[in-house]
Design a protein around this motif. Structure first.
Motif, mmCIF file in Angstrom:
data_model
loop_
_atom_site.group_PDB
_atom_site.id
_atom_site.type_symbol
_atom_site.label_atom_id
_atom_site.label_comp_id
_atom_site.label_asym_id
_atom_site.label_seq_id
_atom_site.Cartn_x
_atom_site.Cartn_y
_atom_site.Cartn_z
ATOM 1 N N GLU A 408 33.526 33.825 40.519
ATOM 2 C CA GLU A 408 34.545 34.863 40.392
ATOM 3 C C GLU A 408 34.880 35.167 38.934
ATOM 4 O O GLU A 408 35.310 36.281 38.602
ATOM 5 N N GLU A 409 34.683 34.194 38.051
ATOM 6 C CA GLU A 409 35.087 34.354 36.653
ATOM 7 C C GLU A 409 34.503 35.612 36.028
ATOM 8 O O GLU A 409 35.196 36.369 35.340
ATOM 9 N N GLY A 410 33.202 35.865 36.253
ATOM 10 C CA GLY A 410 32.571 37.050 35.681
ATOM 11 C C GLY A 410 33.176 38.333 36.202
ATOM 12 O O GLY A 410 33.303 39.330 35.471
ATOM 13 N N LEU A 411 33.576 38.330 37.478
ATOM 14 C CA LEU A 411 34.210 39.516 38.061
ATOM 15 C C LEU A 411 35.564 39.778 37.411
ATOM 16 O O LEU A 411 35.920 40.924 37.113
ATOM 17 N N VAL A 412 36.328 38.709 37.169
ATOM 18 C CA VAL A 412 37.646 38.843 36.542
ATOM 19 C C VAL A 412 37.513 39.338 35.107
ATOM 20 O O VAL A 412 38.193 40.282 34.687
ATOM 21 N N VAL A 413 36.601 38.711 34.352
ATOM 22 C CA VAL A 413 36.421 39.065 32.937
ATOM 23 C C VAL A 413 35.999 40.521 32.776
ATOM 24 O O VAL A 413 36.447 41.224 31.856
ATOM 25 N N ASN A 414 35.152 40.996 33.692
ATOM 26 C CA ASN A 414 34.626 42.359 33.581
ATOM 27 C C ASN A 414 35.407 43.372 34.412
ATOM 28 O O ASN A 414 34.995 44.532 34.518
ATOM 29 N N GLY A 415 36.533 42.938 34.984
ATOM 30 C CA GLY A 415 37.386 43.870 35.721
ATOM 31 C C GLY A 415 36.746 44.430 36.970
ATOM 32 O O GLY A 415 36.995 45.587 37.337
ATOM 33 N N LEU A 416 35.938 43.627 37.655
ATOM 34 C CA LEU A 416 35.270 44.083 38.869
ATOM 35 C C LEU A 416 35.996 43.544 40.096
ATOM 36 O O LEU A 416 36.378 42.374 40.138
ATOM 37 N N GLY A 417 36.191 44.387 41.091
ATOM 38 C CA GLY A 417 36.938 43.995 42.286
ATOM 39 C C GLY A 417 38.388 44.384 42.148
ATOM 40 O O GLY A 417 39.061 44.007 41.177
ATOM 41 N N ALA A 418 38.908 45.129 43.123
ATOM 42 C CA ALA A 418 40.266 45.656 43.017
ATOM 43 C C ALA A 418 41.320 44.570 43.163
ATOM 44 O O ALA A 418 42.400 44.657 42.583
ATOM 45 N N ASN A 419 41.007 43.519 43.921
ATOM 46 C CA ASN A 419 41.985 42.459 44.151
ATOM 47 C C ASN A 419 41.252 41.159 44.488
ATOM 48 O O ASN A 419 40.026 41.116 44.543
ATOM 49 N N LYS A 420 42.032 40.107 44.728
ATOM 50 C CA LYS A 420 41.469 38.789 45.000
ATOM 51 C C LYS A 420 40.583 38.807 46.241
ATOM 52 O O LYS A 420 39.500 38.209 46.258
ATOM 53 N N ALA A 421 41.028 39.502 47.285
ATOM 54 C CA ALA A 421 40.260 39.540 48.536
ATOM 55 C C ALA A 421 38.909 40.220 48.343
ATOM 56 O O ALA A 421 37.886 39.759 48.870
ATOM 57 N N GLU A 422 38.893 41.302 47.564
ATOM 58 C CA GLU A 422 37.631 42.009 47.326
ATOM 59 C C GLU A 422 36.683 41.162 46.478
ATOM 60 O O GLU A 422 35.474 41.135 46.714
ATOM 61 N N ARG A 423 37.245 40.450 45.490
ATOM 62 C CA ARG A 423 36.401 39.566 44.665
ATOM 63 C C ARG A 423 35.826 38.437 45.507
ATOM 64 O O ARG A 423 34.667 38.073 45.359
ATOM 65 N N LEU A 424 36.648 37.885 46.407
ATOM 66 C CA LEU A 424 36.169 36.813 47.280
ATOM 67 C C LEU A 424 35.025 37.303 48.160
ATOM 68 O O LEU A 424 34.046 36.583 48.379
ATOM 69 N N GLU A 425 35.127 38.526 48.635
ATOM 70 C CA GLU A 425 34.062 39.097 49.460
ATOM 71 C C GLU A 425 32.767 39.201 48.675
ATOM 72 O O GLU A 425 31.680 38.885 49.181
ATOM 73 N N ARG A 426 32.872 39.631 47.403
ATOM 74 C CA ARG A 426 31.680 39.750 46.573
ATOM 75 C C ARG A 426 31.091 38.378 46.263
ATOM 76 O O ARG A 426 29.869 38.210 46.199
ATOM 77 N N VAL A 427 31.951 37.383 46.049
ATOM 78 C CA VAL A 427 31.482 36.014 45.802
ATOM 79 C C VAL A 427 30.707 35.502 47.015
ATOM 80 O O VAL A 427 29.607 34.939 46.884
ATOM 81 N N CYS A 428 31.251 35.706 48.205
ATOM 82 C CA CYS A 428 30.588 35.244 49.433
ATOM 83 C C CYS A 428 29.270 35.985 49.664
ATOM 84 O O CYS A 428 28.266 35.379 50.081
ATOM 85 N N ASP A 429 29.252 37.284 49.376
ATOM 86 C CA ASP A 429 28.016 38.065 49.520
ATOM 87 C C ASP A 429 26.931 37.525 48.587
ATOM 88 O O ASP A 429 25.756 37.418 48.970
ATOM 89 N N ALA A 430 27.334 37.179 47.358
ATOM 90 C CA ALA A 430 26.368 36.662 46.385
ATOM 91 C C ALA A 430 25.825 35.302 46.821
ATOM 92 O O ALA A 430 24.630 35.025 46.678
ATOM 93 N N LEU A 431 26.686 34.444 47.343
ATOM 94 C CA LEU A 431 26.236 33.137 47.825
ATOM 95 C C LEU A 431 25.270 33.289 48.996
ATOM 96 O O LEU A 431 24.229 32.621 49.055
ATOM 97 N N ASN A 432 25.617 34.167 49.932
ATOM 98 C CA ASN A 432 24.724 34.415 51.066
ATOM 99 C C ASN A 432 23.366 34.918 50.599
ATOM 100 O O ASN A 432 22.314 34.497 51.084
ATOM 101 N N ALA A 433 23.395 35.824 49.626
ATOM 102 C CA ALA A 433 22.145 36.413 49.132
ATOM 103 C C ALA A 433 21.267 35.378 48.453
ATOM 104 O O ALA A 433 20.037 35.482 48.477
#
Length: 555
Positions: A408-433
């Motif tokens: 999640e750190e990279g998402l926070v630093v680069n301002g990606l994801g509107a909120n915590k829930a959206e960032r968590l979704e992207r983190v889970c998608d990346a792990l699955n991938a």
């Protein structure tokens, strides 16, 4: 009659024990290890038994997370505090159950009678001490020897493991060496006190193909000269077939099958063993879409370092040209491979293109935008578009952060994801991938195998949805079956997102399966380049011919 039962394929005793006249130097029985985690326990090793005789090499093979390294660390007494070893387990070394010895006695044994080479050299070498001082310390801890004598022994060891310019390396720090050179330093330290048993956990993971055979031949020479026994933990079946006498195949913490090397390769009986033997990088890069535009272009890139020689009071500095006025082009959707021996400048060249180190000269264009003159602040908006997967995942993952925080750190630093829930979704998608479960978010890097950590590093890069990824040996720590999965994943992401890859590797089999074009580097220069099939099928230079022969004909 062959049955499918585990006892038939993997009894506690070796199949060749009746033909042995001597007793095993190590006889491990019923090793079971579990780890306490947040939601219960993980059974990492379940009732593993093996025997090792003097002067021989046994191989323990299996996929990442199969329990190979945990088994070895149990023998060495190097498990974490979370680990619980079964009271029924025993490891007999020369007739004594070393699991019952006091810690002081086991510590005296480690590095002296029992030595281990670890998978990630950067996590084992102290970054604030020179290479020479660390080897000298390893020698003097177990030997009454003067510093001058120990320094001479350290230099001799570096020469034995074929490290270039060994006199200079003694005065350098770990970060100044390539991954392969650091691994050779670790091998030198492990052999410094002539151990009876050497446990080699992926000893050639970071080494190029030409040096792999040199190192393993060196270990075999020492083994024959001193009667040393070797436990080889690896996912490289080519090495297993050439260098081991007996093989144990592990999956999910259990031994699925064991037998002599010849029997395992010519007559595998368990379905999992058959799967491993049939796993090898397959296929080729998908054709480039017509009209692919240029994403990255570089010309006359030069990087050099000053190396210190001589004594403390009369130091001499010498320039080492790591990247000698090189250039390349990379299109969207394209994968460009860079291959060469350790220390050839592959990683330095790749990192200079992303401005992770400072080139002394040259032009670098990213998406037609000059970046060679940009400051660190000016580069920041581009960082989410260009990502890196480093060679050593342990050194690139913060040990104090959970997996969820790391990705999640990279998402926070680069301002990606509107909120915590959206960032968590992207983190889970990346792990699955990347082939990892999503229930690991609260766990820490040290709780994973080397291959699992590498996949987490890939997930961190994927989460930012970049246009370009520098892949620095991304499959070096992965077993063959997972290599194929990662290659398929990278191809899929490339097709779906139009990604471009700069793929740095010494594994020409993976390069052949993934890359469109390949550049061959030696001593900071490009000696050959072209379409991957042309270069590997018909190499034009003697250096490339040697690399190809070592990669495809080692067996």
């Amino acid at each position: 009659m062959v049955t499918s039962s585990l006892a038939s394929f993997a009894p506690d005793e070796r199949f060749d024990h009746a033909s042995r006249q001597d007793a095993p130097i190590i006889d491990a029985r019923n090793i079971a290890v579990n780890f306490k985690v947040e939601h219960g326990t993980v059974d990492a090793v379940k009732g593993v038994s093996f025997q090792l005789y003097r002067g021989e090499t046994i191989a323990i093979v299996g996929e990442s997370g199969s329990g190979k390294s945990v088994t070895a660390r149990t023998v060495m007494g190097l498990l974490s505090k979370r680990a619980v070893v079964s009271s029924a387990a025993s490891v007999s070394y020369d007739g004594k159950n070393i699991l019952k010895l006091p810690e002081r006695a086991r510590r005296a044994m480690r590095g002296n009678r029992l030595a281990m080479i670890f998978q990630e050299p950067m996590s084992s070498l102290n970054p604030i001490y020179t290479i020479g001082s660390q080897i000298v310390e390893a020698i003097r801890v177990h030997n009454r020897m003067g510093r001058k004598q120990a320094e001479a022994r350290a230099l001799e060891l570096l020469k034995q493991v074929h490290i270039p310019d060994p006199e200079a390396r003694l005065k350098q720090y770990p970060h100044q060496l390539s991954g392969g050179q650091r691994q050779r330093v670790m091998i030198a330290m492990a052999l410094s006190n002539d151990p009876d048993v050497l446990i080699a956990d992926e000893p050639t993971t970071a080494l190029d193909v030409t040096v792999q055979a040199q190192i393993l031949n060196l270990v075999r020479e020492l083994q024959q000269a001193r009667g040393m026994a070797v436990v080889l933990i690896t996912h490289d079946l080519t090495i297993v077939r050439k260098f081991s006498d007996y093989v144990y195949v592990m999956q999910h913490g259990e031994v699925r099958e064991h037998n002599t090397t010849e029997e395992i390769f010519t007559n595998p009986r368990h379905a999992y063993t058959k799967k491993l033997l049939n796993s090898e990088p397959q296929g080729h890069a998908h054709p480039l879409p017509s009209g692919s535009t240029m994403l990255l272009e570089a010309n006359d890139v030069r990087v050099s370092f000053m190396l210190r020689h001589g004594g403390l009071f009369k130091p001499q500095l010498r320039e080492l040209i790591a990247v000698d006025s090189l250039g390349l082009t990379l299109r969207r959707h394209e994968t460009l491979g860079i291959v060469g021996e350790s220390g050839s400048g592959k990683t330095t060249f790749g990192q200079s293109l992303l401005r992770l180190n400072e080139p002394e000269g040259g032009r670098i264009l990213f998406d037609n935008e000059p970046i060679h003159g940009k400051s660190r602040a000016q580069m920041r908006p581009l960082r989410s578009r260009m990502q890196v997967v480093f060679q050593d995942p342990f050194s690139s993952l913060n040990p104090r952060m959970t997996i969820g925080q790391i990705i999640e750190e990279g998402l926070v630093v680069n301002g990606l994801g509107a909120n915590k829930a959206e960032r968590l979704e992207r983190v889970c998608d990346a792990l699955n991938a990347s082939g990892m479960p999503t229930n690991i978010l609260s766990r820490f890097p040290h709780e994973f195998s080397g291959g699992q950590r590498q996949r987490i590093a890939i997930a961190r890069a994927i989460a930012l949805e970049p246009e370009f990824i520098l892949l620095d040996e991304p499959t070096s720590a992965l077993d063959l079956s997972v290599q194929s999965q990662i290659i398929a994943l990278l191809r899929k992401l490339q097709d779906e997102k139009g990604l471009s890859y700069l793929f740095i590797s010494h594994d020409l089999k993976v390069v052949r399966a993934l890359c469109h074009r390949v550049i061959v580097m030696q001593n900071g220069r490009i000696v050959e380049e072209g379409p991957v099939e042309d270069v590997l099928a018909n190499p034009q230079t003697a250096y490339t011919q040697r690399l190809v022969k070592a990669a495809f004909e080692i067996a």
